[in-house]
Design an enzyme around this catalytic site. Structure first.
Site, PDB file in Angstrom:
ATOM      1  N   GLU A  28      91.873 -15.925  -3.339  1.00 51.20           N
ATOM      2  CA  GLU A  28      90.994 -16.378  -2.259  1.00 51.20           C
ATOM      3  C   GLU A  28      91.709 -16.142  -0.940  1.00 51.20           C
ATOM      4  O   GLU A  28      92.850 -16.568  -0.774  1.00 51.20           O
ATOM      5  CB  GLU A  28      90.651 -17.866  -2.421  1.00 51.20           C
ATOM      6  CG  GLU A  28      89.722 -18.415  -1.346  1.00 51.20           C
ATOM      7  CD  GLU A  28      89.477 -19.912  -1.488  1.00 51.20           C
ATOM      8  OE1 GLU A  28      89.218 -20.371  -2.624  1.00 51.20           O
ATOM      9  OE2 GLU A  28      89.566 -20.630  -0.470  1.00 51.20           O
ATOM     10  N   GLU A  51      93.920 -24.772  -5.596  1.00 50.99           N
ATOM     11  CA  GLU A  51      94.871 -25.257  -4.580  1.00 50.99           C
ATOM     12  C   GLU A  51      95.521 -26.582  -4.964  1.00 50.99           C
ATOM     13  O   GLU A  51      95.618 -27.517  -4.173  1.00 50.99           O
ATOM     14  CB  GLU A  51      94.173 -25.314  -3.212  1.00 50.99           C
ATOM     15  CG  GLU A  51      93.748 -23.923  -2.760  1.00 50.99           C
ATOM     16  CD  GLU A  51      92.961 -23.878  -1.466  1.00 50.99           C
ATOM     17  OE1 GLU A  51      92.656 -24.948  -0.905  1.00 50.99           O
ATOM     18  OE2 GLU A  51      92.655 -22.761  -1.009  1.00 50.99           O
TER      19      GLU A  51
END
Length: 528
Positions: A320, A202
């Site tokens: 994810e 991220e």
């Protein structure tokens, strides 16, 4: 009772009674699924279902709730029988090792400067914890478990190593590959098989916690690719290189894809938490809203468009996806209702050539496929296992003519003749009687093929009806054809047997239920 007469005599009728569904509470509706079996519209990977294992320590808390317990890669009880059996049942299951803290993990190899210390809670640090270390003793234990369970492993590497903070809040400078390369060499020296190495978590676009610019990140991915090529030189099977493991940002992702084409990156991964924070009190409303579910189409479509336009060999994964961030929401993301979102995500992403979909998490938080304390599978575990066993890699175009509260997906059946349908009924009081037709096969009309199915009196199909215990969509017990799915005293995953239904009968979908229907007599040229 007239609307329910068609149920009499079917095995599913008894299960429906157990649900407590009555004529007064349920209305009957009709619908038609039209499947085009002439050609596949997309394809998934053979091991489409994937799940994550995370680094969060027990002290990880959200909104006053600490939902992680001992589910971390550093402290998970690898001797638990249910855990082993739950992974084994997929034969194989891809496990992605990573999460928010992965960029703060160092590896206890010979090159590590300083002690191999655990994470310590510290509110002033990014993500609320200090740097933590993976001891090689624990890496050995994990790999012994992976080998025993047959899991395929994707490892998320620390992409912030060696960087410096910039004035704009991002992280700059080249990634220091030293510690990661040492882990990779250790892994190879031990003979451990790794399916893929992923860089960072991220850090794309605006990032979460911090970010890295696309141009810099490209240089770092190339450094990872070079490291993997060097360490695995002469190896018959080289691991995949995955990136960036972040939220989709069209400009950022496009720069990564264009500058790494045609083959510097094997997999482009993105994350999905489209339902908002776990504390949101409207999560169930969002899950049951077809318009809200459709909001993810643009992301899947846009990423696929970038990959095709660039002429790269890289493919898309969801790396994810926990739906609701900050550990999810108890009795929503770990309950029956979440299978509506989860399986719809599977179906939707597959239509856009997503090759693998990694659920956050296999265990841990309030969105684990397994209960963090008891290890007992939550409903989504069984949903994922049925998909894995029934839905093949070739995706077919399927349209539902009827209410928009029924979601429909079709694939060639996995290792079997015909097709498998997935039908999701988001409506709480409507029973749907569904007929299946073949779109355009052999030049005949859908109606004529609908009749043809009805005339195949001797043909049978297999149906798997998933419902919540006692009709409560926030139940953590899933029923299959009216029978509760629970492990036995030895921790074995229960058998999941279908009911056999004559081809002439409609597929009957109860309110708030999910149906997988394997139709072996459906002739689809795309599946031959």
């Amino acid at each position: 009772m007239a609307g329910l007469r068609f149920l009499v005599g079917s095995l599913w009728f008894l299960a429906l009674l157990r649900l407590g569904a009555t004529a007064e509470a349920a209305t009957a509706a009709a619908g038609v699924v039209s499947v085009d079996g002439r050609r596949a519209i997309a394809s998934t990977g053979e091991d489409f279902v994937c799940a994550t294992l995370d680094w969060w320590p027990p002290e990880k808390c959200d909104y006053g709730t600490c939902a992680w317990g001992r589910a971390s890669l550093l402290n998970l009880d690898l001797s638990n029988k249910i855990l082993l059996n739950a992974v084994r049942a997929f034969s194989p299951l891809t496990l992605r090792l990573g999460g928010s803290l992965q960029d703060k993990v160092v590896y206890g190899t010979g090159d590590l400067q300083g002690p191999c210390a655990p994470f310590v809670k510290n509110a002033s640090e990014m993500h609320g914890f200090t740097q933590g270390c993976l001891p090689m003793r624990r890496w050995d234990e994990l790999n012994a478990f992976f080998q025993k369970s047959g899991a395929k492993i994707v490892f998320g590497l620390n992409a912030l190593n060696g960087r410096v903070p910039l004035q704009d809040g991002s992280m700059g400078g080249n990634w220091d590959t030293t510690n990661a390369a040492s882990l990779i060499r250790y892994t190879v020296s031990k003979g451990y098989t790794i399916h893929g190495w992923e860089l960072g978590n991220e850090l794309s676009g605006n990032g979460v916690g911090t970010r890295v610019g696309a141009d810099q990140y490209v240089k770092d991915v190339i450094a990872l690719k070079s490291t993997v090529d060097n360490v695995y030189r002469g190896s018959s099977s080289k691991p995949l290189v995955l990136a960036p493991g972040g939220f989709f940002d069209a400009g950022w992702f496009n720069e990564l894809i264009v500058k790494t084409r045609p083959n510097l990156v094997n997999v482009v991964t993105h994350h999905i938490y489209n339902l908002g924070p776990g504390v949101d009190t409207h999560l169930v409303d969002k899950i049951l809203n077809p318009s809200y579910l459709d909001g993810m189409v643009s992301t899947f479509s846009s990423l696929q468009g970038l990959l095709k336009a660039a002429g790269t060999s890289a493919v898309a994964w969801v790396g994810e996806a926990g739906g609701a961030y900050n550990s999810g929401h108890h009795l929503v993301t770990d309950a029956f209702v979440f299978s509506f979102w989860f399986l719809d995500q599977f179906g939707m992403s597959a239509k856009y050539d997503t090759k693998s979909y990694c659920r956050q998490s296999f265990i841990g938080g309030n969105y684990g496929l397994l209960n963090t304390t008891t290890f007992q599978p939550n409903p989504d575990y069984y949903s994922a296992l049925l998909w894995h066993r029934l839905m093949g890699t070739r995706v077919l175009d399927a349209k539902f003519n009827g209410t928009n509260m029924v979601r429909t997906y079709a694939h060639c059946a996995k290792h079997s003749p015909g097709i498998t349908l997935l039908l999701i009924n988001l409506h709480g009081s409507a029973i749907n009687r569904v007929s299946v037709t073949s779109e355009g096969a052999h030049g005949h009309t859908s109606r004529r093929h609908g009749r043809k199915f009805a005339q195949a009196a001797s043909a049978m199909r297999e149906e798997y009806h998933l419902t919540p215990k006692d009709g409560d969509i926030q139940s953590q017990v899933m029923m299959l054809n009216g029978r509760a799915l629970v492990t036995d005293a030895d921790g074995n995953i229960p058998r999941m047997e279908p009911v056999r239904v004559a081809a002439a009968q409609h597929i009957v979908i109860a309110p708030y239920s999910i149906v997988f229907a394997h139709i072996p007599y459906f002739r689809a040229p795309a599946c031959s």
